[in-house]
Design an enzyme around this catalytic site. Sequence first.
Site, PDB file in Angstrom:
ATOM      1  CE  LYS A  98     -26.179 -35.323 -50.801  1.00 19.92           C
ATOM      2  NZ  LYS A  98     -26.659 -34.419 -50.582  1.00 19.92           N
ATOM      3  N   GLY A 159     -30.900 -25.001 -51.632  1.00 21.42           N
ATOM      4  CA  GLY A 159     -31.301 -24.795 -51.117  1.00 21.42           C
ATOM      5  C   GLY A 159     -31.985 -22.855 -52.203  1.00 21.42           C
ATOM      6  N   GLY A 186     -30.245 -27.402 -55.706  1.00 25.39           N
ATOM      7  CA  GLY A 186     -30.803 -26.509 -56.407  1.00 25.39           C
ATOM      8  C   GLY A 186     -31.936 -26.764 -57.387  1.00 25.39           C
ATOM      9  CB  THR A 208     -35.710 -26.727 -50.483  1.00 25.86           C
ATOM     10  OG1 THR A 208     -34.019 -26.896 -49.415  1.00 25.86           O
ATOM     11  CG2 THR A 208     -35.929 -25.480 -50.272  1.00 25.86           C
TER      12      THR A 208
END
Lengths: 256, 370
Positions: A98, A159, A186, A208
Amino acid sequence: MNDILKIADKEFSSRLFTGTGKFSSNQLMSQALIASESELITVALKRVDVDNEQDRMLQSIMRPNVNLLPNTSGVRNAKEAVFAAQLAREALETNWIKLEIHPDPKYLLPDPIETLKAAEELVKLGFVVMPYIHADPVLCKRLEDVGTQCVMPLGAPIGTNKGIKTVDFLEIIIEQSNVPVIVDAGIGSPSHAAYAMELGADAVLVNTAIAVSQNPIEMAKAFKMAVEAGRMAFNAKLATIKKHAEASSPLTSFLN
Amino acid sequence: MNNTFQNLFDTYNWDETLASINSKTTQDVEYALSKNKRDLEDFKALVSPAAAPYLEQMAQLSMATTKKRFGNTIQMYVPMYLSNECQNICTYCGFSMTNKIPRRTLTDAEILKEVAFLKKKGYDHILLVTGEANKTVGVPYIKHAMELIKDQFSNITIEVQPLDQNEYEELIEANLYAVLVYQETYHRDEYKKHHPKGKKSNFDYRLDTADRLGKAGVHKIGIGALFGLEDWRADSFFTALHLKYLQKTYWKTKYSISFPRLRPHSGGLEPKVEMTDKDLVQTICAFRLLDEDVELSMSTRESETFRNNIVHLGITSLSAESKTNPGGYVVEPQSLEQFEISDERPTEEIAEMLSSQGLEPVWKDWEAFQ
């Protein structure tokens, strides 16, 4: 219905990809990741103690059906990213990477120029490259051209849990892309994930929102269900949102 | 033009700044608390006396904000003092030149002994500390020490005398991650009183150190003030001003803030302006509410109780079991420390304390990809 996501040579029945940061313990992380049924889990190479085969974080992740996706978090340019990817390939025995290049340590926004450069080089070196980028349709096509196996545009700054703020651009990306589109950052709630899937994203990556929830295990399950629901809705073809009222007597019937 | 923080700093006046902070009202505080993005005027309100009744609300907001960005984790690091040789006089420091103490600079063998101890404790992020003695503990010594230990630590930070840009560049080439350099106080005259002799007496050279670091391209810069030398509200403000300037100017660099403070009756220099526990919590929360992403660091200067509680309120990195004397871990545990450590609990106990509070101690979070 057989709805398998294929990226490079791997097939995924779960379209929820997850991350490993911010959990309050490795044990809780492990349980949440199991509950998510995610088959692709990203881990920051900088967090892994590559000299230690007993690295506790890695041990908490690995189980059958789970593919490890090392990420290059912490690098600031293409050169460092290529180095990190090679280190990851050697240490974690996977050619999947990634690609995250964020020279800005505050908002961790990806550098499109360095990302394209690194992607091109990494593809040549035999990597399966999953680039984290802005929701920039042109950049997505450029990445596809140099051979990345998917694109990972952001929904909102990483985040922030703000949801799909880039919807207009994501729609264009999804429309144009020949490689899977994974909405990466997001996503703050299951409804955001479902929405991304309804738009036609091939998968979403969530970290998150699960890790920082009061109950990460339940939240992981909720995301799993939301991703499945959103995908199912996409496949079933959503009823169109009508932009105009339709007059019951057509206005143009006099032409007939 | 060679623009540095000093240009901006010189447009501010200490007394006016302090008066402006002290004139902030309840309305200013409530306005600041209601915002999503806060500016330096909001920061003034949050460190003002008017914010004291809002401490609980600030703490709640600070915790939630920190959690969002950093999750349930605390980065662990440990200091290793390499030398107590020093040619500066600093009124508050145990290593001050005129203090009659045995001076020691660790040899390679001694460094490796200390390192072996710290590795057993699990540390992977290390902070190397020296006094200012350029002949014996200059850049070649620091670089050599870094090279000696770089295979054992992923992340090396230094807290040494301010250096020139090219010297920082040399150390960054050798995998230096971060540099901590505290202004001690942003009050020019008070600074002179506490630093009467040595290179450190040059306020401006120290003030622009972060600029030299930014230009050299270091990954992280840590700044802060030694609270107690002057009014902590004003010193907090200037630290915040410095932070905001640096973030805009060197946008690829990460920043951290530390909160050392002089304690009354601890045997060292008595603070001119005392900063209470409540004041310190207010300051930490104010920084978090100003900036969601900045690292906030807490050393073992603070007490067990304070540290057990502050880890939720905005702090993101923590040291443990620190010794502030060269060789303090193994080589010469009995030598004199630079300052008094308050929380002496072993590393394992701190890790346990964090886990029991739902926080994961992170040992490794860096890899030099260069």
